[in-house]
Write an enzyme that holds these catalytic residues in place. Structure first.
Site, PDB file in Angstrom:
ATOM      1  N   SER A  43      -4.638  20.703  43.011  1.00  9.54           N
ATOM      2  CA  SER A  43      -3.471  21.568  42.816  1.00  9.54           C
ATOM      3  C   SER A  43      -3.734  22.862  43.577  1.00  9.54           C
ATOM      4  CB  SER A  43      -3.240  21.836  41.330  1.00  9.54           C
ATOM      5  OG  SER A  43      -4.332  22.522  40.760  1.00  9.54           O
ATOM      6  N   HIS A 156      -4.201  16.333  37.592  1.00  7.23           N
ATOM      7  CA  HIS A 156      -5.569  15.841  37.405  1.00  7.23           C
ATOM      8  C   HIS A 156      -5.639  14.557  36.585  1.00  7.23           C
ATOM      9  CE1 HIS A 156      -7.313  20.120  38.171  1.00  7.23           C
ATOM     10  NE2 HIS A 156      -6.794  19.574  39.242  1.00  7.23           N
ATOM     11  N   GLN A 164      -1.811  21.202  33.181  1.00  4.95           N
ATOM     12  CA  GLN A 164      -3.010  20.622  33.785  1.00  4.95           C
ATOM     13  C   GLN A 164      -4.287  20.705  32.933  1.00  4.95           C
ATOM     14  OE1 GLN A 164      -3.691  21.251  38.199  1.00  4.95           O
ATOM     15  NE2 GLN A 164      -5.339  22.517  37.410  1.00  4.95           N
ATOM     16  N   GLU A 165      -4.483  21.851  32.284  1.00  5.32           N
ATOM     17  CA  GLU A 165      -5.785  22.025  31.626  1.00  5.32           C
ATOM     18  C   GLU A 165      -5.671  22.657  30.233  1.00  5.32           C
ATOM     19  OE1 GLU A 165      -8.384  24.167  34.318  1.00  5.32           O
ATOM     20  OE2 GLU A 165      -7.601  23.042  36.020  1.00  5.32           O
ATOM     21  N   GLU A 206     -11.464  16.169  35.762  1.00  6.15           N
ATOM     22  CA  GLU A 206     -12.454  17.176  35.376  1.00  6.15           C
ATOM     23  C   GLU A 206     -13.203  16.790  34.102  1.00  6.15           C
ATOM     24  OE1 GLU A 206     -10.632  21.055  35.467  1.00  6.15           O
ATOM     25  OE2 GLU A 206     -10.412  20.966  37.644  1.00  6.15           O
ATOM     26  N   ASP A 243      -4.500  26.229  31.388  1.00  9.27           N
ATOM     27  CA  ASP A 243      -4.072  26.404  32.779  1.00  9.27           C
ATOM     28  C   ASP A 243      -2.980  25.383  33.051  1.00  9.27           C
ATOM     29  OD1 ASP A 243      -3.627  26.625  35.462  1.00  9.27           O
ATOM     30  OD2 ASP A 243      -5.610  25.907  36.093  1.00  9.27           O
ATOM     31  N   GLU A 287      -3.810  30.764  32.334  1.00 10.05           N
ATOM     32  CA  GLU A 287      -3.926  30.816  33.795  1.00 10.05           C
ATOM     33  C   GLU A 287      -2.720  30.108  34.407  1.00 10.05           C
ATOM     34  OE1 GLU A 287      -7.550  28.887  35.078  1.00 10.05           O
ATOM     35  OE2 GLU A 287      -6.655  28.359  37.015  1.00 10.05           O
ATOM     36  N   ASP A 314      -4.390  32.203  39.553  1.00  7.90           N
ATOM     37  CA  ASP A 314      -5.187  31.329  40.424  1.00  7.90           C
ATOM     38  C   ASP A 314      -4.434  31.128  41.745  1.00  7.90           C
ATOM     39  OD1 ASP A 314      -6.528  29.220  41.656  1.00  7.90           O
ATOM     40  OD2 ASP A 314      -6.171  27.754  40.078  1.00  7.90           O
ATOM     41  N   LYS A 339     -12.383  31.240  43.326  1.00 10.25           N
ATOM     42  CA  LYS A 339     -12.858  29.977  43.892  1.00 10.25           C
ATOM     43  C   LYS A 339     -13.324  30.244  45.318  1.00 10.25           C
ATOM     44  CE  LYS A 339      -9.582  26.928  41.434  1.00 10.25           C
ATOM     45  NZ  LYS A 339      -8.180  26.482  41.467  1.00 10.25           N
ATOM     46  N   HIS A 367     -14.903  26.098  39.420  1.00 11.00           N
ATOM     47  CA  HIS A 367     -15.105  24.882  40.225  1.00 11.00           C
ATOM     48  C   HIS A 367     -13.760  24.433  40.799  1.00 11.00           C
ATOM     49  CE1 HIS A 367     -13.746  21.995  36.782  1.00 11.00           C
ATOM     50  NE2 HIS A 367     -12.993  23.052  36.869  1.00 11.00           N
ATOM     51  N   ARG A 368     -13.724  23.276  41.471  1.00 17.04           N
ATOM     52  CA  ARG A 368     -12.477  22.630  41.881  1.00 17.04           C
ATOM     53  C   ARG A 368     -12.412  21.265  41.200  1.00 17.04           C
ATOM     54  NH1 ARG A 368      -9.518  25.660  45.682  1.00 17.04           N
ATOM     55  NH2 ARG A 368      -7.899  24.425  44.659  1.00 17.04           N
ATOM     56  N   SER A 369     -11.244  20.654  41.227  1.00 19.50           N
ATOM     57  CA  SER A 369     -11.138  19.347  40.573  1.00 19.50           C
ATOM     58  C   SER A 369     -11.927  18.272  41.333  1.00 19.50           C
ATOM     59  CB  SER A 369      -9.678  18.950  40.414  1.00 19.50           C
ATOM     60  OG  SER A 369      -8.993  19.044  41.637  1.00 19.50           O
ATOM     61  N   LYS A 390     -15.406  28.551  34.668  1.00 23.01           N
ATOM     62  CA  LYS A 390     -14.584  27.386  34.340  1.00 23.01           C
ATOM     63  C   LYS A 390     -15.123  26.237  35.166  1.00 23.01           C
ATOM     64  CE  LYS A 390     -10.123  26.378  36.019  1.00 23.01           C
ATOM     65  NZ  LYS A 390      -8.662  26.320  35.927  1.00 23.01           N
TER      66      LYS A 390
HETATM   67  P1  PGA Z   1      -7.779  22.297  41.611  1.00 21.08           P
HETATM   68  O1  PGA Z   1      -7.490  22.730  40.124  1.00 21.08           O
HETATM   69  O2  PGA Z   1      -9.205  22.402  41.888  1.00 21.08           O
HETATM   70  O3  PGA Z   1      -7.235  20.895  41.662  1.00 21.08           O
HETATM   71  O4  PGA Z   1      -6.950  23.238  42.479  1.00 21.08           O
HETATM   72  C1  PGA Z   1      -8.198  23.742  39.493  1.00 21.08           C
HETATM   73  C2  PGA Z   1      -7.290  24.819  38.981  1.00 21.08           C
HETATM   74  O5  PGA Z   1      -6.052  24.761  39.169  1.00 21.08           O
HETATM   75  O6  PGA Z   1      -7.770  25.769  38.398  1.00 21.08           O
HETATM   76 ZN    ZN Z   2      -5.786  26.858  38.091  1.00 28.13          ZN
END
Ligand code: PGA
Ligand code: ZN
Length: 425
Positions: A43, A156, A164-165, A206, A243, A287, A314, A339, A367-369, A390
């Site tokens: 994402s 994800h 997403q999270e 994740e 998030d 987030e 983000d 990131k 991190h990243r996904s 995170k």
């Molecule tokens: P991504 O997701 O690594 O797929 O971009 C992580 C996030 O959105 O925080």
């Molecule tokens: Zn994010």
């Protein structure tokens, strides 16, 4: 001179989704060798630095990174051979200048970052220092509180949740090792709970569960129950952070909650959802509750909720000082997700963190996904005196690599290690 760069060599490896990414080895004159691997998002923010992919459909569906590997080996390396590896800023500037674009589209941010991180590691190795001490000085001693993504949705996971999270933050733990235990026990309690309810317990990108639930809100209810079942107090021992990654369901100016069947919302409608949830659940951080282009929406959520909870940007900031500066001016958030691969060098990432500090904003290293076994961000967070990290759920080894590295650092620091609730006012 011992720390002179003697060789820089990159290779194509695979990330946790089985897609190509880049690993770079740096060798110094004294024989010190270090490598670093770059992660990859799903994402992604539209203004992130460019992840250079080959586009050759005969390999990995076009996702190969041989061009980026070539840029390291044939373009970057010749310019950096002979340079003192401890000159991190200079090395990063050389790559930024060589690239010459706004978003590193010539060399690729994956190429520049792999060199930037590997150079830092090689210098640390040569000096006989752990990476967190090398980058953060001999007094770096803070271990961050983890945001653990135990329920995955959105991009994800293939499930019915739009957001997403759904993360847990063991804010009340006395140290990192205990925080990890709180998180792991809650994760396992959630698994039992999901099973009892007949939900799937397979995991998403994740490492969090990815069941088909009845609403976007159900994860909050389930997580509160899991926290209690594991014997912890929701909000006091373990809190919730979310998030939604709202850019991924923002289309034509509206938020389309189509997976869960919750209809369409405007920015104010989204903020209303969050307000309702914060009143009902121990949510301490949101987030990307709004989309990257929705600055007005971000300003609104921060005005309405920023004095109570952490509002993290983000996709809207992409670890880029230009966007963070605008956010500070407009009051769009009070925290930034950091990131390294959104910007492409260690030095620029540090600049983004400095800007957060100057503004009195918090930051969360992430991190990243799509990840690798590289735990660079663990050392980096400690070096930056970062209070929050995170890095996924407590399953999948590419996530655990980061947590396990933090356990090592905490043990190494012994009684000097500091672990504190970052959101306590
Ligand atoms: P991504 O997701 O690594 O797929 O971009 C992580 C996030 O959105 O925080
Ligand atoms: Zn994010």
């Amino acid at each position: 001179m011992a720390r002179e760069i003697k060789e820089i060599k990159a290779m194509e490896i695979l990330d946790s989704r089985g897609n190509p990414t880049i690993r770079t080895f740096v060798t110094l004159a004294d024989g010190s060798i270090a490598s670093a691997s770059v992660p990859s998002g799903a994402s992604t923010g539209e203004n992130e630095a460019l992840e250079l992919r080959d586009g050759d459909s005969s390999r990995y569906g076009g996702k190969g990174v041989l061009k980026a590997v070539g840029n390291v080996n044939d373009v970057i390396a010749p310019r950096l051979i002979g340079v003192d590896a401890a000159r991190q800023q200079y090395i990063d500037m050389v790559m930024i200048d060589m690239d010459g674009t706004e978003n590193k589209s010539r060399l690729g941010a994956n190429a520049t970052l792999s060199v930037s991180m590997a150079v830092a590691r090689a210098a640390a190795t040569s000096l006989g220092l752990p990476l967190y001490s090398y980058l953060g000085g001999c007094t770096a001693n803070r271990i961050p509180v983890p945001m653990m993504n135990i329920l995955n949705g959105g991009k994800h996971a293939d499930c019915s949740v739009d957001f997403q999270e759904f993360m847990i933050m063991p804010l009340g733990a006395p140290c990192f090792a205990e925080a990890l235990r709180y998180g792991s026990e809650t994760f396992h309690a959630l698994k039992v709970l999901l099973k009892e309810k007949g939900y799937a317990t397979s995991v998403g990108d994740e490492g969090g569960f990815a069941p088909n639930l009845t609403s976007n809100e159900e994860p909050c209810e389930l997580i509160v129950q899991a926290i209690e079942r594991a014997g912890f107090r929701p909000g006091e021992d373990v809190a919730i952070a979310i998030d939604p990654a709202a850019s991924s369901f923002f289309e034509d100016g509206t938020y389309k909650l189509s997976r869960s069947g919750a209809g369409e919302k405007d920015s104010a409608g989204m903020v209303d959802i969050f307000k309702e949830w914060v009143a009902k659940y121990p949510i301490v951080s949101i987030e990307d509750g709004l989309a990257e282009d929705d600055w007005e929406g971000f300003n609104l959520i921060t005005r309405e909720m920023g004095d109570k909870i952490q509002i993290v940007g983000d996709d809207i900031f992409v670890t880029n000082v230009n966007f963070i500066r605008r956010g500070i001016k407009e009051g769009s958030a009070n925290s930034v997700l950091i990131k390294l691969n959104q910007i492409g060098t260690v030095s620029e990432t540090v600049s983004a963190i400095r800007l957060c500090r100057e503004a009195g904003w918090s930051f969360v290293v992430s991190h990243r996904s799509g990840e690798t076994e590289d735990a660079f961000i663990s050392d980096f967070t400690v070096a930056m005196d970062g209070r929050q990290i995170k890095t996924g759920s407590v399953s999948r080894s590419e996530r655990l690599a980061k947590y396990n590295r933090l356990l090592e650092i905490e043990q190494e620091l012994g009684s000097a290690a500091r672990f504190e609730n970052p959101l306590k006012s």
